[in-house]
Design a protein around this motif. Structure first.
Motif, PDB file in Angstrom:
ATOM      1  N   ALA A 240      -1.972 -15.067   9.918  1.00 31.71           N
ATOM      2  CA  ALA A 240      -2.827 -15.792   8.978  1.00 31.71           C
ATOM      3  C   ALA A 240      -2.300 -17.195   8.709  1.00 31.71           C
ATOM      4  CB  ALA A 240      -2.930 -15.008   7.666  1.00 31.71           C
ATOM      5  N   ALA A 241      -0.984 -17.340   8.589  1.00 31.98           N
ATOM      6  CA  ALA A 241      -0.395 -18.657   8.332  1.00 31.98           C
ATOM      7  C   ALA A 241      -0.589 -19.582   9.519  1.00 31.98           C
ATOM      8  CB  ALA A 241       1.090 -18.510   8.017  1.00 31.98           C
ATOM      9  N   CYS A 242      -0.547 -19.036  10.710  1.00 33.85           N
ATOM     10  CA  CYS A 242      -0.706 -19.851  11.912  1.00 33.85           C
ATOM     11  C   CYS A 242      -2.154 -20.306  12.093  1.00 33.85           C
ATOM     12  CB  CYS A 242      -0.237 -19.066  13.137  1.00 33.85           C
ATOM     13  SG  CYS A 242      -0.337 -19.993  14.677  1.00 33.85           S
ATOM     14  N   GLY A 243      -3.102 -19.408  11.874  1.00 30.99           N
ATOM     15  CA  GLY A 243      -4.505 -19.733  12.132  1.00 30.99           C
ATOM     16  C   GLY A 243      -5.342 -20.067  10.927  1.00 30.99           C
ATOM     17  N   GLY A 244      -4.786 -19.932   9.698  1.00 26.75           N
ATOM     18  CA  GLY A 244      -5.555 -20.223   8.495  1.00 26.75           C
ATOM     19  C   GLY A 244      -6.569 -19.156   8.143  1.00 26.75           C
ATOM     20  N   HIS A 245      -6.302 -17.902   8.505  1.00 33.08           N
ATOM     21  CA  HIS A 245      -7.266 -16.822   8.301  1.00 33.08           C
ATOM     22  C   HIS A 245      -7.139 -16.207   6.911  1.00 33.08           C
ATOM     23  CE1 HIS A 245      -7.962 -17.083  12.607  1.00 33.08           C
ATOM     24  NE2 HIS A 245      -6.664 -16.948  12.799  1.00 33.08           N
ATOM     25  N   ASN A 246      -8.271 -15.738   6.368  1.00 27.54           N
ATOM     26  CA  ASN A 246      -8.275 -15.052   5.077  1.00 27.54           C
ATOM     27  C   ASN A 246      -7.756 -13.626   5.248  1.00 27.54           C
ATOM     28  OD1 ASN A 246      -9.550 -17.344   3.947  1.00 27.54           O
ATOM     29  ND2 ASN A 246     -11.538 -16.585   4.615  1.00 27.54           N
ATOM     30  N   VAL A 247      -7.105 -13.109   4.210  1.00 25.79           N
ATOM     31  CA  VAL A 247      -6.453 -11.804   4.307  1.00 25.79           C
ATOM     32  C   VAL A 247      -6.780 -10.958   3.081  1.00 25.79           C
ATOM     33  CG1 VAL A 247      -4.243 -10.580   4.545  1.00 25.79           C
ATOM     34  CG2 VAL A 247      -4.535 -12.833   5.590  1.00 25.79           C
ATOM     35  N   LEU A 248      -7.050  -9.675   3.326  1.00 25.08           N
ATOM     36  CA  LEU A 248      -7.156  -8.674   2.265  1.00 25.08           C
ATOM     37  C   LEU A 248      -6.151  -7.573   2.566  1.00 25.08           C
ATOM     38  CD1 LEU A 248      -8.480  -7.159  -0.131  1.00 25.08           C
ATOM     39  CD2 LEU A 248     -10.115  -6.198   1.507  1.00 25.08           C
ATOM     40  N   ALA A 249      -5.244  -7.321   1.622  1.00 24.48           N
ATOM     41  CA  ALA A 249      -4.266  -6.237   1.760  1.00 24.48           C
ATOM     42  C   ALA A 249      -4.505  -5.237   0.635  1.00 24.48           C
ATOM     43  CB  ALA A 249      -2.847  -6.784   1.696  1.00 24.48           C
ATOM     44  N   PHE A 250      -4.624  -3.958   0.990  1.00 24.34           N
ATOM     45  CA  PHE A 250      -4.823  -2.934  -0.035  1.00 24.34           C
ATOM     46  C   PHE A 250      -3.891  -1.767   0.230  1.00 24.34           C
ATOM     47  CE2 PHE A 250      -7.861  -2.376   3.365  1.00 24.34           C
ATOM     48  CZ  PHE A 250      -7.807  -1.028   3.664  1.00 24.34           C
ATOM     49  N   GLY A 251      -3.399  -1.196  -0.849  1.00 23.54           N
ATOM     50  CA  GLY A 251      -2.459  -0.095  -0.753  1.00 23.54           C
ATOM     51  C   GLY A 251      -2.053   0.355  -2.138  1.00 23.54           C
ATOM     52  N   PRO A 252      -1.282   1.433  -2.230  1.00 24.18           N
ATOM     53  CA  PRO A 252      -0.895   1.984  -3.534  1.00 24.18           C
ATOM     54  C   PRO A 252       0.012   1.036  -4.311  1.00 24.18           C
ATOM     55  CG  PRO A 252       0.309   3.067  -1.763  1.00 24.18           C
ATOM     56  CD  PRO A 252      -0.728   2.212  -1.109  1.00 24.18           C
ATOM     57  N   PRO A 253       0.113   1.224  -5.606  1.00 27.82           N
ATOM     58  CA  PRO A 253       0.982   0.352  -6.422  1.00 27.82           C
ATOM     59  C   PRO A 253       2.436   0.430  -5.959  1.00 27.82           C
ATOM     60  CG  PRO A 253      -0.461   1.690  -7.820  1.00 27.82           C
ATOM     61  CD  PRO A 253      -0.600   2.226  -6.428  1.00 27.82           C
ATOM     62  N   GLY A 254       3.097  -0.717  -5.949  1.00 29.30           N
ATOM     63  CA  GLY A 254       4.519  -0.757  -5.632  1.00 29.30           C
ATOM     64  C   GLY A 254       4.859  -0.736  -4.162  1.00 29.30           C
ATOM     65  N   CYS A 255       3.871  -0.869  -3.290  1.00 28.42           N
ATOM     66  CA  CYS A 255       4.153  -0.787  -1.852  1.00 28.42           C
ATOM     67  C   CYS A 255       4.625  -2.117  -1.275  1.00 28.42           C
ATOM     68  CB  CYS A 255       2.930  -0.278  -1.097  1.00 28.42           C
ATOM     69  SG  CYS A 255       1.502  -1.381  -1.180  1.00 28.42           S
ATOM     70  N   GLY A 256       4.524  -3.213  -2.019  1.00 26.84           N
ATOM     71  CA  GLY A 256       5.037  -4.500  -1.547  1.00 26.84           C
ATOM     72  C   GLY A 256       3.979  -5.532  -1.212  1.00 26.84           C
TER      73      GLY A 256
ATOM     74  N   ILE B 222      -8.803 -10.802   8.208  1.00 25.99           N
ATOM     75  CA  ILE B 222      -7.745  -9.806   8.383  1.00 25.99           C
ATOM     76  C   ILE B 222      -7.767  -8.864   7.193  1.00 25.99           C
ATOM     77  CG2 ILE B 222      -5.255  -9.439   8.572  1.00 25.99           C
ATOM     78  CD1 ILE B 222      -5.040 -12.152   9.939  1.00 25.99           C
ATOM     79  N   ARG B 223      -7.982  -7.571   7.467  1.00 23.92           N
ATOM     80  CA  ARG B 223      -7.924  -6.554   6.418  1.00 23.92           C
ATOM     81  C   ARG B 223      -6.850  -5.563   6.826  1.00 23.92           C
ATOM     82  NH1 ARG B 223     -13.585  -5.659   7.044  1.00 23.92           N
ATOM     83  NH2 ARG B 223     -14.752  -7.572   6.694  1.00 23.92           N
ATOM     84  N   ILE B 224      -5.900  -5.317   5.970  1.00 26.27           N
ATOM     85  CA  ILE B 224      -4.762  -4.485   6.347  1.00 26.27           C
ATOM     86  C   ILE B 224      -4.453  -3.473   5.261  1.00 26.27           C
ATOM     87  CG2 ILE B 224      -3.149  -6.246   5.495  1.00 26.27           C
ATOM     88  CD1 ILE B 224      -1.229  -5.272   7.724  1.00 26.27           C
ATOM     89  N   LYS B 225      -4.315  -2.226   5.683  1.00 27.33           N
ATOM     90  CA  LYS B 225      -3.914  -1.167   4.764  1.00 27.33           C
ATOM     91  C   LYS B 225      -2.393  -1.105   4.727  1.00 27.33           C
ATOM     92  CE  LYS B 225      -4.264   3.806   3.884  1.00 27.33           C
ATOM     93  NZ  LYS B 225      -4.750   5.115   4.395  1.00 27.33           N
ATOM     94  N   VAL B 226      -1.831  -1.201   3.538  1.00 24.56           N
ATOM     95  CA  VAL B 226      -0.385  -1.203   3.360  1.00 24.56           C
ATOM     96  C   VAL B 226       0.042   0.183   2.918  1.00 24.56           C
ATOM     97  CG1 VAL B 226       1.563  -2.318   2.216  1.00 24.56           C
ATOM     98  CG2 VAL B 226      -0.526  -3.622   2.677  1.00 24.56           C
ATOM     99  N   GLU B 227       0.907   0.789   3.688  1.00 21.25           N
ATOM    100  CA  GLU B 227       1.373   2.137   3.383  1.00 21.25           C
ATOM    101  C   GLU B 227       2.446   2.081   2.298  1.00 21.25           C
ATOM    102  OE1 GLU B 227      -0.031   4.678   4.524  1.00 21.25           O
ATOM    103  OE2 GLU B 227      -1.140   3.930   6.239  1.00 21.25           O
ATOM    104  N   GLY B 228       2.378   3.052   1.396  1.00 17.71           N
ATOM    105  CA  GLY B 228       3.366   3.080   0.318  1.00 17.71           C
ATOM    106  C   GLY B 228       4.664   3.737   0.710  1.00 17.71           C
TER     107      GLY B 228
END
Length: 563
Positions: free
Chosen positions: A242-258, A420-426
């Motif tokens: 995302a930083a290289c190409g300027g893309h929008n990002v959505l990250a979702f995951g449980p609380p405290g996963c980072g 970019i949509r990414i699921k973040v594992e806890g």
């Protein structure tokens, strides 16, 4: 000499002509020209400042005109311009009466010498007066000086605290005044003014910046280094792309996963702004009064993180003066919405048009202004109100209806603009392979299997540092700048066809995934742009299968009940 000041309405603002007339009558000061309360109060501040500075206030009736007359004048930035206008008019009047000296031989600042004539050039004057005659800084100086230069005004007098931002505008001669006496002496002596900086070049390396692979970055903040991020290589990889190409990002995951910890470090991955990009950002921050005097030209990309209670006006801008909102303050930088689902639905939906147009038009009281709003959107959220939906180790207490309503806040059109949509594992720690470092290759892909692009060995490797992540970003950025001059996220449809050259194998894979995931035309374009960025980071001329696989994997996750 004609004195000008500046009215900071919206992004453009307006130059204001300050005229003073002394006439017979009962001594008084009248201000005409739609002056607000702060401008009208300047009469008393100006009168006291003139006398306390050792000058003689004229005994005639004083008429001060601020034109254009139909433009509302607001703020205390007119104080110094009005005071100099009154003193100059009084001096001219005395000269007409045959008096060659102003205020007598012992007048402060004149040293008993023969009076020098006023400079003949038009001059921009800004500053707030204290009763003692000292000057206080005002907002909007950079914007005022830029506007003045475009109108052919080459001299300006500003408070010393605002001098640095004024000197950043090429072509302007600046005098930094501490008080009214110095300002008055300056308008009688053109040699007091010093030229600002010459046109800055991209070859210069400002203090606090460094070159990495030929790309300028701000020096890394050790407290925000990515090396301390553990067990989230996949999220870090997504942020690197995302930083290289300027893309929008959505990250979702449980609380405290980072999620928040990683995204708060995103600013460390962004390159420095070019001089051309820095000028509009500096102008916006100057108008808002948020410009740091130590950094008069903002070369570091803005990173804005508004609270969830932010209103529509706070996000898009507005108010009486049409102040910039968060999306404009994030221009050429990042807007990070933490706990995005907690924002009002109206606030989230108003982001849709600026994400496409890269600007926003504000209309207030019959006037309109256009602010630039070319921001990169980052959002972090939980998968459901309780935060446990989709977790293998925790129980979700939310109903299907509540989860559906939770995700409806984002709406399909807004999510479709997220590349970019990414699921973040806890629980992605221990020996689990959960990310992609950028140095490994995807060996195989199955449409029904989750692909993280990791080998077992790479998961055991320590997290990459900010410096290591920047190397890949710099490689991709250099390629983009040489090819089209801007980041891949800004590619238009015809430019996607021209620059996103894809192999036959990769094209066939994208067609299958488009049908399987029911991608919209915008989603297909998004996949091509993201894969183009990944290919640039790998120094590849063509989008290969490995690149489109990773791009689709980062795009296809929709969140919500189908997660």
């Amino acid at each position: 000499m004609q004195i000008f000041s500046f009215s900071p309405f919206g992004y453009e603002g307006s130059l204001v002509t300050v005229e003073v007339d002394l006439r017979r009558g009962i001594p008084a000061v009248d201000i005409v020209g739609l002056a607000d309360g702060a401008v009208k109060e300047s009469r008393e501040r100006m009168r006291s400042a003139v006398r306390n500075s050792g000058f003689e206030f004229p005994m005639e009736r004083v008429l001060i005109s601020l034109s254009p007359a139909d433009l509302k004048k607001e703020g205390a930035g007119f104080d110094l311009a009005v005071a100099l206008g009154v003193l100059s008019a009084s001096e001219i009047l005395k000269e007409k009466k045959g008096n060659e000296k102003f205020g007598g031989e012992d007048s402060i600042g004149r040293n008993g010498s023969k009076e020098e004539s006023l400079i003949e050039e038009n001059i921009l004057v800004m500053g707030e007066l204290e009763l003692s005659g000292k000057l206080r800084p005002v907002r909007g100086v950079h914007a005022a000086v830029s506007t003045a230069v475009s109108c052919g005004i080459m001299y300006c007098v500003v408070p010393r605290e605002n001098a640095a931002e004024a000197r950043e505008v090429p072509g302007m001669k600046v005098f930094a005044a501490e008080n009214l006496v110095e300002a008055f002496e300056a308008v009688h002596n053109a040699s007091c003014f010093t030229s600002g900086c010459e046109c800055r070049t991209e070859d210069e390396i400002p203090d606090g910046f460094e070159l990495i692979e030929g790309v300028l970055f701000s020096k890394a903040n050790e407290g925000l280094d990515f090396s301390i991020v553990k067990n989230q290589k996949r999220l870090v990889r997504a942020l690197q792309i995302a930083a290289c190409g300027g893309h929008n990002v959505l990250a979702f995951g449980p609380p405290g996963c980072g999620k928040t910890m990683c995204m708060q470090r995103f600013g460390e991955l962004l390159p420095a702004l070019s001089v051309e990009e820095a000028y509009p950002v500096t102008r916006i921050y100057s108008l808002s009064g948020a410009l740091n005097a130590k950094n008069p030209l903002m070369r570091k990309a803005p990173f804005r993180m508004p609270h969830q209670t932010t209103s529509v006006e706070g996000m898009c801008g507005g108010g009486v003066n049409c102040r910039p909102g968060e999306i404009s303050l994030a221009h050429n930088g990042v807007l990070f919405l933490d706990e995005a689902a907690e924002f009002r639905s109206s606030v989230l939906q108003m982001l849709r048009v600026p994400l496409e147009s890269k600007s926003i038009t504000l209309c207030r009281a019959g006037r309109s202004t256009v602010y630039p709003a070319g921001f990169q959107l980052l959002m972090a959220t939980n998968p459901c109100p309780c935060g446990n939906y989709g977790s293998d180790s925790r129980i979700c207490l939310c109903s299907a209806r509540s989860i559906e309503m939770y995700w409806k806040k984002f709406s399909g059109p807004l999510l479709d603009r997220i590349d970019i949509r990414i699921k973040v594992e806890g629980n992605s720690g221990n020996d689990k392979t959960d990310g992609y470092s950028g140095n490994e290759k995807i060996d195989s892909y199955s449409g029904n299997e989750k692909t993280d692009g990791l080998t077992e060995d790479s998961a055991r490797n320590p997290s990459l540092s900010t410096f290591e992540l920047r190397k890949k970003i710099a490689l991709g950025l250099k390629t983009q700048r040489l090819r089209q001059g801007f980041k891949n996220a800004l590619l238009k449809p015809d430019e996607i066809i021209k620059y996103c050259k894809i192999t036959k194998e990769a094209s066939e894979f994208l067609e299958k995934e488009t049908e399987r995931n029911d991608f919209s035309p915008r989603a297909v374009s998004s996949c091509l742009k993201v894969s183009r960025t990944i290919a640039d980071m790998d120094c590849s001329d063509y989008i290969e299968l490995i690149h489109i696989q990773e791009a689709v994997d980062l795009r296809k996750c929709e969140g919500g009940i189908e997660m």
